[in-house]
Structures are given as structure tokens and as C-alpha cells.
Design a protein around this motif. Structure first.
Motif, PDB file in Angstrom:
ATOM      1  N   THR A 109      -1.215  -0.732  -0.866  1.00 28.29           N
ATOM      2  CA  THR A 109      -1.266   0.043   0.383  1.00 28.29           C
ATOM      3  C   THR A 109      -2.194   1.238   0.227  1.00 28.29           C
ATOM      4  OG1 THR A 109       1.000  -0.619   0.921  1.00 28.29           O
ATOM      5  CG2 THR A 109       0.110   1.292   2.074  1.00 28.29           C
ATOM      6  N   VAL A 145       3.346   0.876   4.709  1.00 28.63           N
ATOM      7  CA  VAL A 145       4.335   0.871   3.633  1.00 28.63           C
ATOM      8  C   VAL A 145       5.296  -0.293   3.827  1.00 28.63           C
ATOM      9  CG1 VAL A 145       6.275   2.149   2.655  1.00 28.63           C
ATOM     10  CG2 VAL A 145       4.148   3.337   3.197  1.00 28.63           C
ATOM     11  N   LEU A 205       3.041  -1.303  -3.235  1.00 28.33           N
ATOM     12  CA  LEU A 205       2.647  -0.001  -2.686  1.00 28.33           C
ATOM     13  C   LEU A 205       1.288   0.449  -3.227  1.00 28.33           C
ATOM     14  CD1 LEU A 205       5.886   2.197  -2.601  1.00 28.33           C
ATOM     15  CD2 LEU A 205       4.533   1.406  -0.661  1.00 28.33           C
ATOM     16  N   GLY A 240       7.063   5.672  -0.724  1.00 25.27           N
ATOM     17  CA  GLY A 240       6.537   5.344   0.596  1.00 25.27           C
ATOM     18  C   GLY A 240       6.298   6.588   1.439  1.00 25.27           C
TER      19      GLY A 240
END
Length: 743
Positions: A353, A575, A350, A489
Motif C-alpha cells: 500500500t 489499507v 501494507l 494502517g
């Protein structure tokens, strides 16, 4: 004096080999704009192949050199360019990096398959170790003299190639303006292919020459990392200047040699420092670089990401948590740990991301920051002993803060640079953590307190206990991990849809425009890097709690590269791409290999075939990043696009949900095995758009008239139509007769 001259000569030899390797990097980058992270792996393959020819198959050295340097090197470069590199135009920097990283990981996996790592292979010097020459009291072997002369010849030859030869001008033109080069009757692809062939040949030559100089047996990961040290030399010349690159290589070789010769005997960490010296030098070089100019226009690339609304993200987060707990009922206790590990890796992913998908900045070593958080939490947050030991919430907080602060420090080059240079800075930090910090098992005394950074090379890491919630229970830990990933997320989606996220997107598209609108780029870069490394640190603590016992191998930089590569393959801007990356890297590959090994144990007659399949799985997984060149937005982007066509036929989705429940009931009642349930579920949802198109073609497909190309894109996205002139006359309101008179 003789001792000094001896170490100087050895440093010059090592620097000469670094120079050969670094010159190949500069050559390919200057002529293609792509930094080849697979350069070290190509050198490793060349070294292993040369050993196979000369030692295992007893071929003469001259014949082996012809086949390895003259045939294998150019062939690898030509194939690399033909099938991969030429498809990287109009892609972002992270895509280009991931493709070469995938090649590196694939070559390492292939080498470990072909050459058993458990077998020691010691390379031989050219002309043997007994053929020597003495100069000013310094004795050098013929092999070492050859390294010096080859490096000198390459320095002169490459300088002449770039400055005085027609081919060198054409190579530089392929990067500056390939379209203009095409208008001069030259083929940019052919010129670029020649550069990649020469660069690959230099990598292979460096691999053949460096292994006998360093000594010790061949090992795939170590040799790949050894040639990565040449990155520092290439950066010394700013990836452009061959003379400065050779000067940097010589300086690096001398520093390495003098460190061995003159470091105090009491410095027990000299060996670790030597392995990370090049990365330290690389980081210092990046700090000394001048500020990079802001780009004045937005980047046009083929990457496309769509951020969902927060409400949809909340819904899918809840679905994910429920799915994890439902799947827990189908697996045995021994498999829960794999699922926990996969979710922990997903939390680490994550961070990519946010940093790369949203902000466009690069971090190739997320697990290095996970290691920092783990060490900080271990030293500050554990109470109790033995089976009663637990990690406190304070330890988690300290670990996350330590990762964030370290990330902010490492991001110093990001305040002035971006793209490739930041990627190299984070890679340098990752190698430094692996080679220096995680290898430090010696006790140190500071302010009257004795401690070891990584005691005994193995940290026994207990789980968190917070009031009545004790994560020592696997089911509780799994639920908390899933909920934590879902919460993070949703938080990232909300952040991206907010003002801060829009500023990050603006910085990614055009830093110059973002600065012109009054945004503080330095604060944006520093803050997003600190937040992302804090997430990576939290994921690292989850990973350590899942494993309960961690070693330096769990944080090695190749694992970081694999995780980043898989995140890009899945979709770095989603995500769900992080979830895909974590589950594949942390659980999927391990589960598949374990399944094949168990099958080989149960059916010994198929042991050989299943072993081949197991190695193929690892090599194929490593090479998945190569496909990013054709699909830079990630495989999940295409999956989502196909599923959006089902919006007009909701009954197809309802039917799929019913079918999924039936599959779950079969797995619950042991009619289906867990593996069969997972495979059939994946097939159901991946093939659902095709199933819907077959069952409801009128609703999903419809008539679908051909989409007209906007006039401003005619000739760019489509060919010029035959009626273009009349269409333009109609748009401009020019009568046909008037047009003829004007003509």
C-alpha cells in the motif's frame, strides 16, 4: 580440451533455448508495451501438453509438435490478447504486471490440477537419446543440434521481421502510436494479436525444447521458474534488441555450464547458485543500465484512490480490532491460527500500500524481505530452550532493521529506474532468496563462529515475550496482531495525508514535475522502499510467530506474487485492500479448501465433485487478477463508492448494524455455523446499497439529473451533441445572426 568443448557445447545449447524463450518476451513487449510474466507458465503448459501427447497418448513426435507448437501456442496467445491484453490501455504499470502474474499463477494451478505433481513425468528428446552427432570430439544429440539451429533461424528471422518487413514496422507502430496507425487503415488490435500469437508460440517451443536438455521430471513451479531465467537474457537487450538478447542468452547458458563443470568440489552451494545465477545476472544488468529519463507529464490512467481522513481511519481501526475479538468468540482454537496468519499477511501487504499505492514504485517479492527479517530475528533474538524459548523485542528490532537495510540495497536500481525494471529487480532478489539463501542449510564458520543461515531447512520460531505480555497465548497474540495492523494502517493514512505522503503522490504522478519543484527524488525513493520493506519484515516475523515453524516454502516467490496480485485486486491504494489481500491469501483460501476436504471426508460419495470444486477455487483465485484490467482501482473502490450513496439515509446503516448483531447472536447461540455467519454478513454489507435503494429510493436515488459534460471534454468523454455550435456561440457571446454572416 575435449572437456572444455563439451561444456561449451552444452552451454550453447542451453543458451539457445534461453534465446528462444527470451525472443518471445522481447517480441510481445516491443509490440504491446506489456512484459509477459506468464511467459514461463505458457512454456510449462506446452511442455506438459507435449509430454501428454507423446508419452501418455503415444502420438508421433511430429504430430505432437504440430498440435502443441502450431495450434496450442498461437491459440493461447490469441485468447490472451483478445480477452485480457487489449483491455490494459490507460492503466498503470502495476496493473499490467498483475494481470500477467495472475495468468501465470492460474496456469500453474491448472497444470497442478491436470497433472498430479506426485507423479514423475520425464520428457523425451526428439529422435531419442541414441541419435547423436560428433563434432570436434564433442558428441551432441539430435535434439540439442535442433535447439541450436532453431535459435539461429529465429535470430535471423526476428531481426528481419523487425527491421525489413512491413509487419514488423506495424508491430512497433502499435506501441508508438496506435491511433496514428488506425488512420493508415490498419487495425492495431489485429497487429498486436499477431505479435502475441507469435510470442506465445515461441514460449511453447522453448518449453518443449528445454525440459529434455535440463533433465529430470516435469514440475510446474520449477519449469515456470526455469523459463523466467530468460528474463535476464531479454534485459540484456533492454527488451528491444534481438541480437543483444541472443548474445545475453548465450552468455547466460555458458556461465551456467561452466559453473557446473569447473566449480570447486568443496563448494556445496554451487547447486543453489546455479538456480539463482540468472537472477544475479539480471540484477547486475539493471545496475549497469543508464539513468531513465524523467517523465515530463503526469500519467493519465484509470486508477482512482481516495485516502480517508485520519479521524475516520482511527474509527475504522478500532472497529477492526473489536470485530476480530468478537469473531474470536465464534471460532474454535484450531481456527485461531488461520486468523492470526491472515492478519500477518495483511501486515506484509501494507508494505505494498505504501510503496505501490502511494509512491508508485514496485516490489514483487515482499516475502523475500520477510524472510530476511525472520532469519535475522531467529539468529539474534531467541533466548531459552524448548517450550520455554521466547523471542525478544531486540530480535524483532534487529529483524525489522535488517529488512529495511536490505530493501535500501535492493532499491539501488530504483534510484535511477522505475516501473518494470524495478519490478524485475525485486523479482530477481526474491528468486535469489528462495533459491540461494533459504536453501543454505550447511554450516559455515565466520570469525570463529559456526552457524547455518537456515539450519535443517526448518526454523522453530517462538513467540515474543515482553514483560508480562506473552504472545504464546493465542488470544493475546491475536489481539496484539490486530492492534498492530490497525496502528500501522492509521499510521499509513496519516503519512499519506501529511507532507511526506503528498511528496510521494507527486513523485508517482510526475517525477519530472516533482524534481522541478525541488524535491529530492533519490531520497524519496530510498526512504519509501526502506520503510515498506521494514513493514514487510515485521509482517514476516508475525507470520513466523503464527506458524511457530517455518520452511523455505513459506517464503517462495509465487506466494509473494499471489499476495501482490490480491492487494491490487482489493485496491492497492487502500489499507483495506491490504487487509483483503492478507485475509484471502493467509486464511480464506486455506479455510475454503479445508472445508471442502472435510466435506469430502464426511461424504465420500461426493469426493470427486468436491475435489473438482477445490481445484476450481484455487484456479479461480489465481485468475482473479485478470479482472483488474476492467477494474484497475480494485473491487473495494467500487464497494466504497456504492456505500457512499447511503449517506443520505443513515437509518439504512443503523438497520444493517442491528441485523449484524442479530446474526452474531444466532452464531453465538449455535443457531448459525461460523461459515454461514461469515457468508450472510458479507452478503448483508455488499448488498446494502441495493437494499437501501429499494427501501429509500427517494433519499438515495432522488431525481438524479443527467450530469452535463464539461465543454473541454466534449468529444472525449461523450459524443459531439447536435447543438454544439449554438452552445459554443452562447458561451462566446456571439449573436446568431453574426455567426451566419461570418460563416
Amino acid at each position: 580440451m575435449t572437456t572444455f568443448l563439451t561444456y561449451t557445447a552444452l552451454g550453447l545449447v542451453l543458451g539457445a533455448v534461453y534465446a528462444i524463450a527470451a525472443s518471445g518476451l522481447v517480441l510481445t513487449y516491443t509490440t504491446s508495451g506489456i512484459f509477459n510474466f506468464a511467459h514461463g507458465a505458457q512454456a510449462m503448459v506446452g511442455a506438459f501438453t507435449y509430454y501428454q501427447f507423446t508419452v501418455a497418448w503415444k502420438l508421433p513426435a511430429w504430430a505432437a509438435l504440430i498440435m502443441v507448437v502450431g495450434l496450442l501456442g498461437p491459440a493461447m496467445g490469441r485468447l490472451q490478447h483478445a480477452f485480457i491484453m487489449r483491455g490494459l490501455r490507460d492503466t498503470e504499470q502495476i496493473t499490467r504486471i498483475v494481470v500477467t502474474v495472475a495468468i501465470m499463477l492460474g496456469l500453474v494451478a491448472l497444470a497442478q490440477w491436470l497433472w498430479d505433481p506426485q507423479e514423475a513425468r520425464v520428457p523425451q528428446m526428439l529422435f531419442g537419446v541414441d541419435r547423436t552427432i560428433t563434432f570436434f570430439g564433442v558428441t551432441l544429440r539430435y535434439h540439442e543440434v535442433i535447439c541450436l539451429f532453431v535459435a539461429l533461424a529465429l535470430a535471423v528471422g526476428l531481426r528481419a521481421l523487425f527491421v525489413k518487413s512491413r509487419l514488423g514496422v506495424l508491430m512497433r507502430a502499435t506501441v508508438d502510436d496506435p491511433d496514428l496507425l488506425s488512420l493508415t487503415s490498419h487495425d492495431p488490435d489485429r497487429v498486436s494479436a499477431q505479435a502475441w500469437m507469435l510470442g506465445s508460440t515461441l514460449a511453447v517451443l522453448a518449453g518443449v525444447l528445454i525440459t529434455p536438455v535440463i533433465g529430470g521430471p516435469l514440475e510446474a513451479n520449477a519449469l515456470t521458474l526455469l523459463v523466467i531465467d530468460a528474463f535476464a537474457a531479454a534485459l540484456f537487450g533492454r527488451l528491444k534488441s534481438i541480437p543483444l538478447t541472443f548474445l545475453g542468452a548465450i552468455v547466460l547458458g555458458l556461465m551456467n555450464s561452466y559453473l557446473v563443470g569447473y566449480a570447486p568440489a568443496g563448494w556445496s552451494w554451487v547447486g543453489n547458485l546455479r538456480q539463482s545465477l540468472a537472477m544475479i545476472v539480471l540484477f547486475v544488468i539493471l545496475l549497469l543500465f543508464r539513468n531513465e529519463r524523467l517523465r515530463g507529464a503526469a500519467t493519465r490512467s484509470r486508477e482512482r484512490y481516495e485516502v480517508p481522513p485520519v479521524r475516520r481511519a482511527v474509527m475504522w481501526g478500532a472497529v477492526f480490532v473489536l470485530a476480530v475479538m468478537a469473531f474470536r468468540q465464534l471460532i474454535d482454537a484450531s481456527s485461531v491460527g488461520l486468523l492470526q496468519l491472515g492478519i500477518a499477511f495483511a501486515v506484509i501487504a501494507l508494505s505494498q500500500t505504501l510503496l505501490t499505492g502511494y509512491a508508485g514504485e514496485l516490489n514483487l517479492a515482499p516475502l523475500a524481505f520477510s524472510a530476511i527479517a525472520t532469519i535475522a530475528a531467529f539468529h539474534t533474538g531467541i533466548h531459552g530452550e524448548g517450550l520455554e524459548a521466547r523471542l525478544s523485542l531486540g530480535g524483532v528490532v534487529v529483524g525489522v532493521i535488517a529488512a529495511a537495510v536490505t530493501g535500501a540495497i535492493v532499491a539501488v536500481p530504483a534510484l535511477r529506474l522505475r516501473g518494470l525494471y524495478l519490478a524485475l529487480a525485486t523479482l530477481a532478489f526474491g528468486v535469489f532468496v528462495s533459491s540461494m539463501i533459504l536453501r543454505d542449510i550447511q554450516e559455515h564458520t565466520l570469525f570463529g563462529r559456526t552457524f547455518a543461515i537456515f539450519p535443517n531447512g526448518n526454523l522453530l520460531f517462538p513467540r515474543l515475550a515482553l514483560g508480562p505480555v506473552d504472545l504464546a497465548d493465542d488470544d493475546v497474540f491475536l489481539l496484539v496482531s490486530a492492534a498492530l495492523f490497525a496502528g500501522l494502517g492509521v499510521g499509513l493514512v496519516a503519512l499519506r495525508n501529511g507532507g511526506y505522503g503528498r511528496r510521494l503522490a507527486a513523485m508517482k504522478d510526475s517525477p519530472a514535475a516533482c524534481a522541478m519543484l525541488g524535491q529530492r527524488l533519490l531520497w524519496l525513493k530510498l526512504s519509501v522502499f526502506a520503510i515498506s520493506t521494514a513493514i514487510a519484515g515485521l509482517g514476516g516475523i508475525l507470520m513466523s510467530m503464527s506458524l511457530t515453524s517455518v520452511t523455505k516454502d513459506h517464503f517462495v516467490f509465487t506466494v509473494s506474487l499471489s499476495l501482490v496480485m490480491l492487494a491490487v485486486v482489493g485496491g492497492i491504494g487502500y489499507v483495506s485492500g491490504a487487509l483483503f489481500s492478507g485475509l484471502v491469501a493467509g486464511a480464506g483460501l486455506t479455510a475454503v479448501v479445508a472445508l471442502l476436504n472435510n466435506a469430502a471426508t464426511e461424504r465420500p460419495e461426493f469426493d470427486g465433485a468436491l475435489g473438482v470444486v477445490s481445484h476450481l477455487v484455487l484456479v479461480s483465485a489465481a485468475l482473479t487478477g485478470v479482472g483488474v484490467a476492467q477494474n484497475p482501482s480494485g473491487i473495494l473502490h467500487d464497494v466504497f463508492a456504492r456505500h457512499r450513496t447511503l449517506a443520505k439515509a443513515p437509518e439504512i446503516r443503523y438497520g444493517a448494524i442491528v441485523a449484524q448483531c442479530v446474526l452474531y447472536a444466532f452464531a453465538w447461540s449455535d443457531v448459525l455455523g461460523t461459515t454461514s455467519f461469515v457468508v450472510l454478513s458479507l452478503i448483508l454489507w455488499l448488498c446494502l446499497p441495493q437494499i437501501g435503494a429499494a427501501l429509500r429510493p427517494a433519499k438515495i436515488l432522488g431525481d438524479r439529473p443527467a450530469r452535463a459534460t464539461p465543454p473541454e471534454l466534449v468529444g472525449i468523454d461523450s459524443d459531439y451533441p447536435s447543438d454544439l455550435a449554438s452552445r459554443l456561440d452562447k458561451r462566446l457571446g456571439i449573436e446568431e445572426g453574426v455567426a451566419r454572416v461570418i460563416a
